[in-house]
Design a protein around this motif. Structure first.
Motif, PDB file in Angstrom:
ATOM      1  N   PHE A 178      -7.036   1.313 -15.461  1.00  0.00           N
ATOM      2  CA  PHE A 178      -6.841   0.345 -14.366  1.00  0.00           C
ATOM      3  C   PHE A 178      -6.146   0.939 -13.146  1.00  0.00           C
ATOM      4  O   PHE A 178      -5.762   0.183 -12.249  1.00  0.00           O
ATOM      5  CB  PHE A 178      -6.049  -0.857 -14.881  1.00  0.00           C
ATOM      6  N   GLU A 198      -8.167 -13.180  -9.386  1.00  0.00           N
ATOM      7  CA  GLU A 198      -9.189 -12.521 -10.173  1.00  0.00           C
ATOM      8  C   GLU A 198     -10.201 -11.950  -9.174  1.00  0.00           C
ATOM      9  O   GLU A 198     -10.610 -12.675  -8.255  1.00  0.00           O
ATOM     10  CB  GLU A 198      -9.920 -13.520 -11.054  1.00  0.00           C
ATOM     11  N   ASN A 243      -4.212  -7.984  -9.233  1.00  0.00           N
ATOM     12  CA  ASN A 243      -5.489  -8.313  -9.879  1.00  0.00           C
ATOM     13  C   ASN A 243      -5.210  -8.784 -11.296  1.00  0.00           C
ATOM     14  O   ASN A 243      -4.680  -8.012 -12.107  1.00  0.00           O
ATOM     15  CB  ASN A 243      -6.406  -7.081  -9.969  1.00  0.00           C
ATOM     16  N   GLU A 260      -6.752  -9.262 -14.555  1.00  0.00           N
ATOM     17  CA  GLU A 260      -7.976  -8.759 -15.208  1.00  0.00           C
ATOM     18  C   GLU A 260      -8.203  -9.376 -16.591  1.00  0.00           C
ATOM     19  O   GLU A 260      -9.024  -8.871 -17.366  1.00  0.00           O
ATOM     20  CB  GLU A 260      -7.894  -7.229 -15.348  1.00  0.00           C
ATOM     21  N   THR A 289     -11.773 -10.692 -16.148  1.00  0.00           N
ATOM     22  CA  THR A 289     -12.688  -9.768 -15.457  1.00  0.00           C
ATOM     23  C   THR A 289     -12.734  -8.403 -16.134  1.00  0.00           C
ATOM     24  O   THR A 289     -13.552  -7.555 -15.760  1.00  0.00           O
ATOM     25  CB  THR A 289     -12.299  -9.621 -13.968  1.00  0.00           C
ATOM     26  N   GLY A 328     -12.063  -2.880 -16.256  1.00  0.00           N
ATOM     27  CA  GLY A 328     -12.185  -4.179 -15.603  1.00  0.00           C
ATOM     28  C   GLY A 328     -12.872  -4.098 -14.252  1.00  0.00           C
ATOM     29  O   GLY A 328     -13.566  -3.122 -13.922  1.00  0.00           O
ATOM     30  N   THR A 385     -11.312  -3.824 -11.509  1.00  0.00           N
ATOM     31  CA  THR A 385     -10.587  -2.850 -10.688  1.00  0.00           C
ATOM     32  C   THR A 385     -11.341  -1.520 -10.660  1.00  0.00           C
ATOM     33  O   THR A 385     -11.615  -0.963  -9.594  1.00  0.00           O
ATOM     34  CB  THR A 385      -9.156  -2.669 -11.237  1.00  0.00           C
ATOM     35  N   VAL A 412      -1.681  -4.813 -11.747  1.00  0.00           N
ATOM     36  CA  VAL A 412      -2.757  -5.359 -12.588  1.00  0.00           C
ATOM     37  C   VAL A 412      -2.091  -6.123 -13.725  1.00  0.00           C
ATOM     38  O   VAL A 412      -1.144  -5.610 -14.346  1.00  0.00           O
ATOM     39  CB  VAL A 412      -3.661  -4.239 -13.159  1.00  0.00           C
TER      40      VAL A 412
END
Ligand code: PMP
Length: 455
Positions: free
Chosen positions: A129, A227, A259, A261, A264, A271, A273, A283
């Motif tokens: 990430f 998200e 973010n 995740e 996602t 993810g 990202t 994250v």
């Protein structure tokens, strides 16, 4: 009478009643277990479990991979996967082994002492990430809460910005939507809000950079918590340039970008990202990474970690509001290590995404066959259809296209024939165990349902 969703309401009501009656008849043991639960608030272990399409929940007996058996002995293909908590499949062998070794062989479920697994997990999360420094919670909600606190502390700003109809767990600040007058207001049903949500939060529509800039220009937003694609009001995908625009505007106004995740993650091993090459400051994630065992995590950028290090005014070690007794416990860490290293691997994602692509193509074709005005969105291993075409561009549009009666009918129809979808939406998630044959079986039943609905 046909409505926006393109179905005849009379026909829908008639079929829904038939399917609910069949569900009640098919599931006497689940019905009885529900009736016996007098001392559970709402008769369920957690109030969300009353989100059932047919009046009572199915009680689980066994769960392995993408298969569930209920207490009445029915087998299910599970596309709900615990609303992402079981994206790795139920009880994947490496996680069971790691947890068993930790609990039974080594011992120590919770100690407030580190195990070496945590640093290995953190390094793997950093690889996936991009953000380098990680800390753990037990839920994604708490990861979000603690990230919010840290960013308020670093910026000295009070507000967090969210997208309308987002979901980030039971985070007080996030229960805000854009009202009909264009201003932020409390989300309908917000339970016991500690203060008017507009005191703590700002809100913009997804895919609306002008709206976002208007809000950030107030200069009081510590962080945007988002998200990269909305996943909790159907899937709402970012339009070209939107995510780059968010990053540019957050930098322009000195606002950090988080973010989330948690869902996602389905976009790939790192993810959304990694998939979209994003550059968040933080994250957050939870649910799937523990292979079914509770865990949450947040990762911080180099700069952010540096800004927090040495802040003697912030109590990060005791009661300053960040942390939890069981967070980072040996069992969560062992499970997460095994899940990331051996189950939700780069190779597994390639397979899951291939299966999801077949799932999406198949339902698109069936929806087209019956001429229904619905759309299908895919985010890696995750697929969702919405009763609107074209697909909604933001949360408010997507919320307006909800059709609870139709959704419930499809859920019960599928459940009566051995297929589970996520109770909260028409979402299907692929695990490493989900096969092309499972997807075909879903499509046969989905086709039958639409055939009956439209004939
Ligand atoms: N973030 C997102 C994007 C989620 O979808 C959820 C739960 N659905 C959460 C956070 C919160 O997860 P938990 O309920 O495990 O705290």
């Amino acid at each position: 009478m046909s409505t926006e969703s393109g179905v005849d309401r009379g026909r829908l009501a008639e079929l829904a009643a038939r399917e609910r009656a069949a569900f009640a008849e098919r599931n006497p043991r689940s019905a009885a277990a529900y009736q016996r639960s007098d001392h559970l608030f709402g008769r369920v272990p957690m109030t969300w479990m009353n989100k059932t399409a047919a009046g009572f929940p199915l009680y689980v007996a066994t769960a392995r991979g993408n298969r569930i058996t209920d207490v009445d002995g029915h087998d299910y293909l599970d596309f709900a996967l615990g609303d992402t908590g079981a994206m790795a499949g139920h009880s994947p062998a490496p996680v069971v082994e790691a947890v068993t070794r930790r609990l039974a062989t080594l011992g120590g479920a919770t100690t407030m002492m580190p195990t070496e697994d945590a640093a290995i997990v953190a390094a793997e999360l950093a690889r996936r990430f991009t953000v380098p420094y990680w800390s753990f919670a037990l839920t994604a909600t708490d990861a979000n809460r603690w990230a919010i606190r840290l960013l308020r502390a670093v910026t000295g700003r009070s507000k967090i910005l969210f997208h309308s109809y987002c979901y980030h767990g039971s985070v007080d600040e996030s229960l805000i939507v854009v009202g009909p007058d264009g201003n932020g207001r409390s989300r309908e049903g917000n339970v016991g809000a500690p203060t008017d949500v507009t005191n703590t939060s700002r809100v913009a529509e997804f895919n609306d950079l002008a709206g976002l800039e208007r809000e950030l220009a107030h200069g009081d937003v510590a962080a945007v918590l988002m998200e990269p694609a909305l996943t909790n009001i159907g899937i709402v995908l970012p339009e070209p340039g939107y995510l780059a625009g968010v990053r540019e505007l957050t930098r322009k106004y000195g606002t950090y970008l988080i973010n989330d995740e948690t869902h996602t993650f389905s976009a790939g091993p790192g993810g959304a990202t990694a998939f979209w090459g994003l550059a968040p400051d933080v994250v957050t994630i939870g649910k799937a990474i523990g292979g079914g065992i509770p865990v949450g995590a947040y990762g911080l950028s180099e700069d952010l970690a540096a800004a927090l290090t040495g802040r003697t005014d912030l109590d990060l070690v005791d009661m300053g509001g960040v942390g939890g007794t069981l967070a980072g416990n040996p069992v969560s860490m062992a499970a997460t290590r095994a899940c990331l290293q051996e189950v939700l691997t780069d190779a597994a994602f390639a397979g899951m995404i291939g299966t999801a692509t077949a799932f999406a193509a198949g339902i698109r074709k069936i929806i087209e066959t019956y001429g229904l005005p619905w759309s299908v969105s895919q985010l890696g291993a995750r697929v969702e259809y919405r009763f609107a075409d074209p697909a909604p561009r933001n949360g408010t549009e997507s919320a307006a296209k909800a059709d609870a009666e139709l959704e419930d009918f499809l859920h019960v129809y599928l459940a009566n024939r051995g297929v589970l979808l996520t109770p909260f939406h028409n979402m299907a998630l692929m695990s490493p165990d989900t096969t092309a044959g499972d997807v075909e079986r879903h499509h046969e039943i989905f086709n039958e349902a639409l055939h009956e609905l439209t004939s």
